[in-house]
Design an enzyme around this catalytic site. Structure first.
Site, PDB file in Angstrom:
ATOM      1  N   LYS A 188       0.961  -1.059   0.062  1.00  0.00           N
ATOM      2  CA  LYS A 188       0.084  -0.101   0.048  1.00  0.00           C
ATOM      3  C   LYS A 188       0.878   1.311  -0.163  1.00  0.00           C
ATOM      4  O   LYS A 188       0.717   2.211   0.921  1.00  0.00           O
ATOM      5  CB  LYS A 188      -0.892   0.182   1.113  1.00  0.00           C
ATOM      6  CG  LYS A 188      -1.916  -1.033   1.043  1.00  0.00           C
ATOM      7  CD  LYS A 188      -2.972  -0.465  -0.043  1.00  0.00           C
ATOM      8  CE  LYS A 188      -3.825   0.748   0.446  1.00  0.00           C
ATOM      9  NZ  LYS A 188      -4.767   1.123  -0.652  1.00  0.00           N
ATOM     10  N   ASP A 221      -5.279  -3.651  -2.101  1.00  0.00           N
ATOM     11  CA  ASP A 221      -6.814  -3.993  -2.716  1.00  0.00           C
ATOM     12  C   ASP A 221      -7.010  -3.942  -4.110  1.00  0.00           C
ATOM     13  O   ASP A 221      -7.924  -4.580  -4.404  1.00  0.00           O
ATOM     14  CB  ASP A 221      -7.378  -2.259  -2.107  1.00  0.00           C
ATOM     15  CG  ASP A 221      -6.543  -1.318  -2.745  1.00  0.00           C
ATOM     16  OD1 ASP A 221      -5.358  -1.422  -3.116  1.00  0.00           O
ATOM     17  OD2 ASP A 221      -7.013  -0.201  -2.339  1.00  0.00           O
TER      18      ASP A 221
END
Length: 351
Positions: A188, A221
């Site tokens: 991330k 994600d």
């Protein structure tokens, strides 16, 4: 010297599936010495702690460790540092098995058992390499306290050093070199400093050690979405401890059932590998004799291949599982009616 396999059946369905894996081991590698010890809730009940120093010492001296599962509602009220899961984390950290390999492959006979359409999973073969002994699960400081305004707060710290990232990245690159030659590193980096650091360090490692391997980066994600949208685009996925945990469980369902997925946790050369099914202790079905033993049996297959240097025996186990499934052997998680023992019987018939 005679090789030693240490069994740590643990809790819930752990003892049930490990018992079936032991039957397989005794058939394909009867010369391996098998020992057994307690971990998790079973160890708490006997010794008051989830992992004793003696068990960790025995594990460090074994050639491979086959673990069932830990945890369950019985121990929910125990302090976090003494819960069954602390025994598993202590085992991983104590052995320094930093590279967790979680294959997600779909047996041809289970294509229609997947929650995805046939064209998405037929021929699926992904290897997820998860860093296992650092990151947010081990970082300090961590805790629950009250801030200067009197508000309660809980916090964990995601910390990685360059050497911790380098060693697991090199494992992923080496595994990819023997496969399709592609590594997708997940992070991330858009919102986390530790994520940007992960991406930078993996890039540096690839520049030095990645000859012949293609490296790409993806946000965690987005990777979760792509695993559901087009999973066959991946070859090797490299992830930190947290994202590797989440993504490998998501990938499990692509294969038809989490009851089919094994894992291997490896360290430096000479360190015994820790092998365990991904499914956990499943307390809701424990003691009913209906758990799928395939993940435990395939974890044995990985132990034979990765730590015990028994590729012929590993090939026999893998082939027998595939043939049993092709013949229609199924436990309830796969839409069948076979008991845990009957499923193992079907695999043994195919050996």
């Amino acid at each position: 010297m005679k090789q030693t396999l240490l069994l740590l059946p643990g809790d819930g369905i752990g003892p049930e599936v490990i018992a079936e894996a032991l039957r397989i081991c005794q058939l394909v590698a009867p010369d391996i010495a098998v020992e057994e010890a307690l971990v998790g809730g079973a160890s708490i009940d006997r010794h008051g702690v989830p992992l004793t120093d003696e068990t960790l010492e025995r594990a460090s001296k074994a050639d491979a460790i086959l673990l069932g599962a830990v945890g369950g509602p019985k121990w929910q009220g125990v302090a976090r540092q003494n819960r069954p899961e602390a025994g598993l984390l202590g085992l991983r950290k104590g052995l320094d098995v930093f590279a967790n390999l979680r294959p997600a492959y779909c047996f041809s006979s289970l294509v229609d058992a997947s929650s995805l359409k046939r064209d998405r999973v037929e021929g699926l073969d992904i290897m997820i390499v998860r860093e296992l002994t650092s990151g947010v699960y081990f970082g300090q400081p961590r805790g629950v306290d009250t801030d200067e305004n009197g508000n309660r707060r809980g916090y964990d710290t995601s910390v990685y050093t360059a050497p911790e990232i380098e060693r697991v990245a090199r494992v992923a690159l080496e595994i990819a070199r023997g496969r399709d030659g592609r590594v997708c590193s997940v992070d991330k980096a858009n919102v986390m400093e530790s994520g940007q650091f992960w991406r930078d360090e993996v890039t540096t490692v690839h520049q030095t050690h990645g000859e012949g391997v293609e490296l790409s980066h993806m946000l965690a994600d987005s990777c979760a979405m792509e695993l559901v949208r087009e999973p066959k685009q991946f070859d090797v996925i490299l992830a930190d401890n947290l994202f590797g945990d989440l993504l490998s469980d998501a990938a499990a369902m692509l294969t038809g059932s989490i009851g089919m997925l094994p894992s291997a946790s490896l360290g430096t050369e000479g360190t015994p590998g820790l092998f365990e099914p991904v499914h956990g202790s499943a307390p809701d079905i424990a003691g009913k004799g209906i758990a799928n033993p395939c993940a435990a049996i395939l974890s044995l297959e990985m132990a034979l291949r990765w730590s015990l240097a028994r590729p012929d025996a590993a090939d026999r186990v893998m082939g027998a599982v595939a043939r049993a499934l092709e013949a229609g052997a199924r436990t309830s998680d796969l839409g069948g009616t076979l008991s845990t023992t009957a499923m193992a019987d079907a695999i043994i018939d195919c050996l």
